[in-house]
Design an enzyme around this catalytic site. Structure first.
Site, mmCIF file in Angstrom:
data_model
loop_
_atom_site.group_PDB
_atom_site.id
_atom_site.type_symbol
_atom_site.label_atom_id
_atom_site.label_comp_id
_atom_site.label_asym_id
_atom_site.label_seq_id
_atom_site.Cartn_x
_atom_site.Cartn_y
_atom_site.Cartn_z
ATOM 1 N N HIS A 158 1.175 5.503 2.254
ATOM 2 C CA HIS A 158 1.482 5.764 3.658
ATOM 3 C C HIS A 158 0.237 5.570 4.526
ATOM 4 O O HIS A 158 0.064 6.218 5.551
ATOM 5 C CB HIS A 158 2.076 7.164 3.807
ATOM 6 C CG HIS A 158 3.317 7.349 2.995
ATOM 7 N ND1 HIS A 158 4.577 7.106 3.488
ATOM 8 C CD2 HIS A 158 3.485 7.686 1.693
ATOM 9 C CE1 HIS A 158 5.475 7.303 2.528
ATOM 10 N NE2 HIS A 158 4.833 7.656 1.427
ATOM 11 N N ASP A 174 8.473 3.899 5.160
ATOM 12 C CA ASP A 174 8.907 4.993 4.291
ATOM 13 C C ASP A 174 10.155 4.563 3.526
ATOM 14 O O ASP A 174 11.089 4.016 4.125
ATOM 15 C CB ASP A 174 9.270 6.235 5.108
ATOM 16 C CG ASP A 174 8.057 7.000 5.607
ATOM 17 O OD1 ASP A 174 6.937 6.679 5.201
ATOM 18 O OD2 ASP A 174 8.255 7.917 6.440
ATOM 19 N N HIS A 182 10.786 8.946 -0.488
ATOM 20 C CA HIS A 182 9.691 9.741 0.077
ATOM 21 C C HIS A 182 10.148 11.162 0.390
ATOM 22 O O HIS A 182 9.379 12.113 0.257
ATOM 23 C CB HIS A 182 9.183 9.035 1.338
ATOM 24 C CG HIS A 182 8.028 9.687 2.011
ATOM 25 N ND1 HIS A 182 6.930 10.159 1.332
ATOM 26 C CD2 HIS A 182 7.782 9.928 3.344
ATOM 27 C CE1 HIS A 182 6.063 10.665 2.192
ATOM 28 N NE2 HIS A 182 6.559 10.548 3.406
ATOM 29 N N HIS A 210 13.081 12.692 9.836
ATOM 30 C CA HIS A 210 13.227 11.822 8.668
ATOM 31 C C HIS A 210 14.628 11.958 8.073
ATOM 32 O O HIS A 210 15.299 10.962 7.788
ATOM 33 C CB HIS A 210 12.198 12.197 7.584
ATOM 34 C CG HIS A 210 10.837 11.612 7.766
ATOM 35 N ND1 HIS A 210 9.883 12.210 8.528
ATOM 36 C CD2 HIS A 210 10.265 10.481 7.257
ATOM 37 C CE1 HIS A 210 8.763 11.484 8.487
ATOM 38 N NE2 HIS A 210 8.974 10.427 7.730
ATOM 39 N N GLU A 268 6.326 3.206 10.489
ATOM 40 C CA GLU A 268 5.416 4.117 11.187
ATOM 41 C C GLU A 268 4.030 3.500 11.386
ATOM 42 O O GLU A 268 3.621 2.597 10.661
ATOM 43 C CB GLU A 268 5.291 5.431 10.399
ATOM 44 C CG GLU A 268 6.600 6.213 10.340
ATOM 45 C CD GLU A 268 6.575 7.397 9.395
ATOM 46 O OE1 GLU A 268 7.286 8.379 9.690
ATOM 47 O OE2 GLU A 268 5.881 7.330 8.354
#
Length: 215
Positions: A48, A54, A58, A159, A171
């Site tokens: 990350h 993601d 995760h 999330h 991200e």
């Protein structure tokens, strides 16, 4: 031909990482002088690190890993919108924009791009954006923040809400130098067997609204 714009963070040994996570490090294992032919480098990093994707694994032990994701979600038409006028991004805020037909949405928030400093606070992406984005047909959301949830969140509600509504997450993109509009996006994760995420080289290039780009 329109040039590609890099919206990914450069990986450097002094870049910020998530507090307590594995920092990025690159070094030469062997020099050309040592091998007689080539330089050979090595790196260590959290998956990350910097601009990254993601995988559901995760935040869900039974979720898909990065190598199992549909790569088509990370290639295609994307729209950049500016939500830097608010500190909390809600469904009501997103309703200010025409998102009809948008599949990939990139949010330019009020957080300045600074890869060498982990932010003390970040704008909030409210979980209520997930069902609204699903209704509009969005399959990928990108943010210029380290996470779609606050750094101290343990429930990672945003999330989970995006996951529940089938929306993939990108991200730590860099949008301070990017104008709002419609772009072609390529942000492919590495095919790492069993992994919970992957750094990406994310790039965009402007396209005309009337362009016939693949979805």
């Amino acid at each position: 031909m329109t040039k590609w714009i890099d919206i990914s963070q450069r990986l450097t040994n002094d870049m910020a990482c998530w507090p307590g996570d594995t920092p990025f490090s690159f070094s030469l294992t062997y020099s050309k002088e040592q091998t007689g032919s080539v330089n050979i480098g090595q790196m260590t990093a959290s998956l990350h690190t910097g601009t990254h994707v993601d995988a559901p694994f995760h935040y869900d032990d039974n979720g898909k890993t990065i190598d199992q994701l549909d790569i088509n979600r990370y290639i295609g038409r994307a729209v950049v919108i500016d939500v830097s006028h608010v500190e909390k991004i809600t469904a009501n805020v997103l309703q200010e924009f025409d998102l009809d037909g948008v599949k990939r949405l990139l949010l330019h928030t009020s957080l300045p791009n600074n890869p060498k400093r982990f932010p003390d606070t970040m704008p909030i992406l409210d979980p209520d954006t997930a069902p609204y984005l699903k209704e509009k047909g969005v399959i990928l959301i990108g943010v210029d923040m380290p996470s779609v949830d606050p750094a101290d969140s343990k429930n990672i509600e945003t999330h989970q809400a995006l996951y529940k509504h089938g929306i993939n997450i990108l991200e730590n993109i860099m949008l301070d130098h990017v104008q709002t509009g419609t772009y072609e996006l390529i942000a492919l994760p590495l095919s790492i067997d069993g992994a919970d995420g992957s750094p990406v080289r994310a790039v965009i290039r402007p396209i005309k609204e009337s362009g016939n780009l693949y979805d």
